[in-house]
Design a protein around this motif. Structure first.
Motif, PDB file in Angstrom:
ATOM      1  N   ARG A  20       0.470  -1.421   0.463  1.00  0.00           N
ATOM      2  CA  ARG A  20      -0.153   0.086  -0.075  1.00  0.00           C
ATOM      3  C   ARG A  20       1.166   1.548  -0.176  1.00  0.00           C
ATOM      4  N   GLY A  21       0.889   2.113  -0.703  1.00  0.00           N
ATOM      5  CA  GLY A  21       0.887   3.256  -0.574  1.00  0.00           C
ATOM      6  C   GLY A  21       1.171   4.494   0.383  1.00  0.00           C
ATOM      7  N   GLY A  22       2.680   4.776   1.096  1.00  0.00           N
ATOM      8  CA  GLY A  22       2.852   4.581   2.199  1.00  0.00           C
ATOM      9  C   GLY A  22       3.041   3.813   2.988  1.00  0.00           C
ATOM     10  N   GLY A  23       3.249   3.173   2.855  1.00  0.00           N
ATOM     11  CA  GLY A  23       3.372   0.973   3.778  1.00  0.00           C
ATOM     12  C   GLY A  23       5.079   0.604   3.841  1.00  0.00           C
ATOM     13  N   ALA A  24       4.395  -0.597   3.731  1.00  0.00           N
ATOM     14  CA  ALA A  24       5.720  -1.428   4.467  1.00  0.00           C
ATOM     15  C   ALA A  24       6.528  -1.344   3.573  1.00  0.00           C
ATOM     16  N   LEU A  25       6.521  -1.042   1.768  1.00  0.00           N
ATOM     17  CA  LEU A  25       7.609  -1.141   1.295  1.00  0.00           C
ATOM     18  C   LEU A  25       7.927   0.470   0.164  1.00  0.00           C
ATOM     19  N   ALA A  26       7.428   2.011   1.389  1.00  0.00           N
ATOM     20  CA  ALA A  26       7.401   2.876   1.221  1.00  0.00           C
ATOM     21  C   ALA A  26       8.986   3.589   1.087  1.00  0.00           C
ATOM     22  N   ASN A  27       9.909   3.006   2.119  1.00  0.00           N
ATOM     23  CA  ASN A  27      10.986   2.724   1.645  1.00  0.00           C
ATOM     24  C   ASN A  27      12.257   2.839   0.986  1.00  0.00           C
ATOM     25  N   TYR A  28      11.850   1.798  -0.243  1.00  0.00           N
ATOM     26  CA  TYR A  28      12.538   1.807  -1.760  1.00  0.00           C
ATOM     27  C   TYR A  28      12.302   2.200  -2.330  1.00  0.00           C
ATOM     28  N   ASP A  29      13.480   2.666  -3.222  1.00  0.00           N
ATOM     29  CA  ASP A  29      13.308   3.642  -4.710  1.00  0.00           C
ATOM     30  C   ASP A  29      12.702   2.265  -5.744  1.00  0.00           C
ATOM     31  N   ALA A  30      12.775   2.227  -7.360  1.00  0.00           N
ATOM     32  CA  ALA A  30      12.524   1.956  -8.013  1.00  0.00           C
ATOM     33  C   ALA A  30      13.540   1.084  -8.414  1.00  0.00           C
ATOM     34  N   VAL A  31      14.761   1.612  -7.979  1.00  0.00           N
ATOM     35  CA  VAL A  31      15.645   1.105  -8.356  1.00  0.00           C
ATOM     36  C   VAL A  31      15.850  -0.684  -6.737  1.00  0.00           C
ATOM     37  N   SER A  32      15.862   0.168  -5.827  1.00  0.00           N
ATOM     38  CA  SER A  32      16.042  -0.760  -5.003  1.00  0.00           C
ATOM     39  C   SER A  32      15.028  -2.032  -5.116  1.00  0.00           C
ATOM     40  N   LEU A  33      13.954  -1.274  -4.588  1.00  0.00           N
ATOM     41  CA  LEU A  33      12.317  -2.669  -5.346  1.00  0.00           C
ATOM     42  C   LEU A  33      13.047  -3.756  -5.630  1.00  0.00           C
ATOM     43  N   SER A  34      13.055  -3.111  -6.670  1.00  0.00           N
ATOM     44  CA  SER A  34      13.674  -4.527  -8.051  1.00  0.00           C
ATOM     45  C   SER A  34      14.366  -5.338  -8.599  1.00  0.00           C
ATOM     46  N   VAL A  35      15.613  -4.685  -7.222  1.00  0.00           N
ATOM     47  CA  VAL A  35      16.882  -5.608  -7.473  1.00  0.00           C
ATOM     48  C   VAL A  35      16.557  -6.650  -6.797  1.00  0.00           C
ATOM     49  N   PRO A  36      15.772  -7.638  -5.655  1.00  0.00           N
ATOM     50  CA  PRO A  36      15.431  -8.163  -5.276  1.00  0.00           C
ATOM     51  C   PRO A  36      14.905  -9.215  -6.232  1.00  0.00           C
ATOM     52  N   VAL A  37      13.914  -9.265  -7.282  1.00  0.00           N
ATOM     53  CA  VAL A  37      13.256  -9.417  -7.999  1.00  0.00           C
ATOM     54  C   VAL A  37      13.760  -9.997  -9.439  1.00  0.00           C
ATOM     55  N   VAL A  38      15.346  -8.950  -9.826  1.00  0.00           N
ATOM     56  CA  VAL A  38      15.838 -10.004 -10.712  1.00  0.00           C
ATOM     57  C   VAL A  38      16.641 -10.436 -10.622  1.00  0.00           C
ATOM     58  N   GLU A  39      17.033 -10.400  -9.463  1.00  0.00           N
ATOM     59  CA  GLU A  39      18.372 -11.108  -8.380  1.00  0.00           C
ATOM     60  C   GLU A  39      17.670 -12.692  -8.207  1.00  0.00           C
ATOM     61  N   GLU A  40      16.010 -12.495  -8.182  1.00  0.00           N
ATOM     62  CA  GLU A  40      15.464 -14.239  -8.285  1.00  0.00           C
ATOM     63  C   GLU A  40      15.678 -14.458  -9.157  1.00  0.00           C
ATOM     64  N   MET A  41      15.590 -14.130 -10.125  1.00  0.00           N
ATOM     65  CA  MET A  41      14.901 -14.252 -11.447  1.00  0.00           C
ATOM     66  C   MET A  41      15.844 -14.477 -12.252  1.00  0.00           C
ATOM     67  N   ALA A  42      17.420 -14.126 -11.624  1.00  0.00           N
ATOM     68  CA  ALA A  42      18.523 -14.345 -13.047  1.00  0.00           C
ATOM     69  C   ALA A  42      19.066 -15.605 -11.511  1.00  0.00           C
ATOM     70  N   LYS A  43      19.194 -16.438 -10.770  1.00  0.00           N
ATOM     71  CA  LYS A  43      18.854 -17.056 -10.383  1.00  0.00           C
ATOM     72  C   LYS A  43      19.248 -18.315 -11.306  1.00  0.00           C
ATOM     73  N   LEU A  44      17.179 -18.299 -11.229  1.00  0.00           N
ATOM     74  CA  LEU A  44      16.706 -19.393 -12.683  1.00  0.00           C
ATOM     75  C   LEU A  44      17.119 -19.739 -12.975  1.00  0.00           C
ATOM     76  N   ALA A  45      17.789 -18.828 -14.315  1.00  0.00           N
ATOM     77  CA  ALA A  45      18.465 -18.387 -15.705  1.00  0.00           C
ATOM     78  C   ALA A  45      18.543 -16.652 -16.175  1.00  0.00           C
ATOM     79  N   GLU A  46      20.244 -16.916 -16.284  1.00  0.00           N
ATOM     80  CA  GLU A  46      20.811 -15.638 -16.340  1.00  0.00           C
ATOM     81  C   GLU A  46      20.255 -15.328 -18.079  1.00  0.00           C
ATOM     82  N   PRO A  47      19.220 -14.158 -18.581  1.00  0.00           N
ATOM     83  CA  PRO A  47      19.652 -13.662 -19.456  1.00  0.00           C
ATOM     84  C   PRO A  47      19.843 -12.951 -20.643  1.00  0.00           C
ATOM     85  N   ASP A  48      20.181 -13.357 -21.811  1.00  0.00           N
ATOM     86  CA  ASP A  48      20.737 -12.405 -22.348  1.00  0.00           C
ATOM     87  C   ASP A  48      20.821 -10.771 -22.604  1.00  0.00           C
ATOM     88  N   LEU A  49      19.648 -10.845 -21.666  1.00  0.00           N
ATOM     89  CA  LEU A  49      18.887  -9.280 -22.465  1.00  0.00           C
ATOM     90  C   LEU A  49      17.945  -8.618 -21.447  1.00  0.00           C
TER      91      LEU A  49
END
Length: 421
Positions: A20-49
């Motif tokens: 929710r806006g102003g809630g649990a994730l409000a201290n992230y920014d668009a970069v730092s909130l994306s990093v865990p997603v990309v890290e976990e997906m890269a563990k499954l397979a390294e993309p070419d792009l």
């Protein structure tokens, strides 16, 4: 017949819980909130792009896709670039990726993110020029001028994310469209209730377990409400048109301010071999990008052009579509667009399609909830919708088709036709 010479696939990826806006994730920014997603997906397979996007501007970066990849300490030899198309940003990333497959690009990670809780504040162009000119001539005077700035010197989100041309928010525009299409408050609240009930049932039934990673601050979407009801929704006051007494859009039947990040995979047959066994995927047969005159036809009505054109191109009717994953910017927006595509006069005169589409089955729409309940972080919604649709199709018979539709600010929209293979 497919748009592509060789088969192209969308495979389900991962996302954060949506906060929710102003809630649990409000201290992230668009970069730092994306990093865990990309890290976990890269563990499954390294993309070419990697292709990633966010909508709300931030002067702290120019290529968010590359910033995320490097912040994740991932292979620096994997290239990355960014896209933006309002609410369709990460769906547009998937279309871009589909067109780039081949020549060594077999598996592409796409997605997007938004932390709507903390938009950047900016100076107006006039104030920026005044200060930069002054810094070049007299740094001490420039520092003093910083302290003398007034609210008029800032670009403040006082009207939410208003359209630049009209100065009005998406909700303001949607109120006009709801009135034009005679979309009742009761119908909007009814659809909103279904969205919450389906999202809660999806979570309770385990549908989202392998689509959503857990963060220290949040392990489950925060927006879906198990305790909502028709009575509670009907008691909410209008959120946009508060003056006329005719406003029908409320906080309950509109998508909420949300923080989140989401990704999915775009692949050819060679790339699919690198994904873990059991990863849900579907073939993308075709897509449509459309635009309407936002001054006369409704800011969020572009899908009503795209859907008939896409179906007609493949000689399909509504009965041929087993799944509709329609982004719910507002309940009224879903209802208005479906009202349009089921109106033969609109389809003929506006979309230029004369084919009969048949009867529309509402029971096939958003079976695990949509953005009204789950939330709508602008840049993340496309990848969330695509992953959700792919997993839903995965449980259906081979040959089942799905439509994923997203409206976007500026009078634009994107629609994809998927097929279970």
């Amino acid at each position: 017949m497919s748009r592509f010479a060789e088969p192209v696939f969308i495979a389900a990826g991962l996302r954060t819980p949506f906060g929710r806006g102003g809630g649990a994730l409000a201290n992230y920014d668009a970069v730092s909130l994306s990093v865990p997603v990309v890290e976990e997906m890269a563990k499954l397979a390294e993309p070419d792009l990697t292709i990633w996007g966010t909508v709300i501007p931030n002067l702290g970066w120019s290529n968010i896709a590359r910033e995320i990849w490097l912040d994740g300490k991932l292979n620096p030899n994997v290239p990355a670039f960014s896209v933006v198309l309002a609410c369709s940003t990460s769906m547009t990333a998937s279309f871009a990726a589909a067109g780039m497959l081949g020549g060594g690009l077999n598996l592409i990670l796409v997605g997007g993110s938004e932390v709507m809780s903390r938009p950047s504040l900016a100076l107006t162009a006039e104030a920026s020029k005044r200060l930069t000119d002054l810094f070049a001539q007299d740094p001490a005077a420039a520092l003093a001028a910083l302290g003398a700035l007034t609210p008029q010197d800032y670009v403040l989100p006082t009207k939410g994310w208003a359209n630049r041309l009209t100065g009005r928010t998406m909700g303001d525009h949607m109120e006009e469209t709801a009135k034009a299409w005679r979309i009742s408050r009761e119908a909007q609240d009814d659809w909103a209730l279904k969205s919450h009930q389906r999202a809660v049932a999806g979570w309770n039934g385990g549908f989202f377990d392998d689509l959503v990673i857990s963060l220290p601050e949040l392990s489950r979407d925060a927006n879906p409400r198990a305790d909502t009801s028709a009575e509670r929704l009907s008691g909410l006051k209008p959120a946009f048109d508060r003056e006329s007494g005719m406003g029908s859009l409320t906080a309950g039947n509109s998508s909420p301010i949300t923080d989140g990040a989401a990704g999915c995979w775009v692949s050819n047959e060679e790339g699919l071999k690198r994904l873990p066994d059991g990863t849900p995927y579907a073939r993308i047969i075709d897509y449509e990008v459309s635009a309407v005159d936002l001054r006369t036809e409704g800011l969020l009505m572009a899908p009503s052009y795209a859907i008939p054109r896409l179906l007609a191109r493949h000689h399909l009717g509504f009965a041929d579509i087993a799944l509709w994953e329609i982004h719910e910017a507002f309940a009224a927006q879903v209802l208005a667009n479906v009202a349009a595509i089921t109106d033969p006069n609109w389809v003929r005169d506006k979309a230029g399609v004369s084919e009969e589409m048949g009867n529309f089955d509402w029971d096939r729409v958003n079976p695990n909830g949509g953005s009204v309940a789950i939330g709508h972080p602008f840049g993340a919604t496309g990848a969330r919708d695509l992953s959700q649709a792919v997993k839903e199709l995965w449980a259906m018979p081979v040959g089942s088709r799905g439509i994923v539709s997203i409206c976007a600010d500026g009078g634009q929209g994107t629609v994809a036709l998927l097929e279970r293979v």
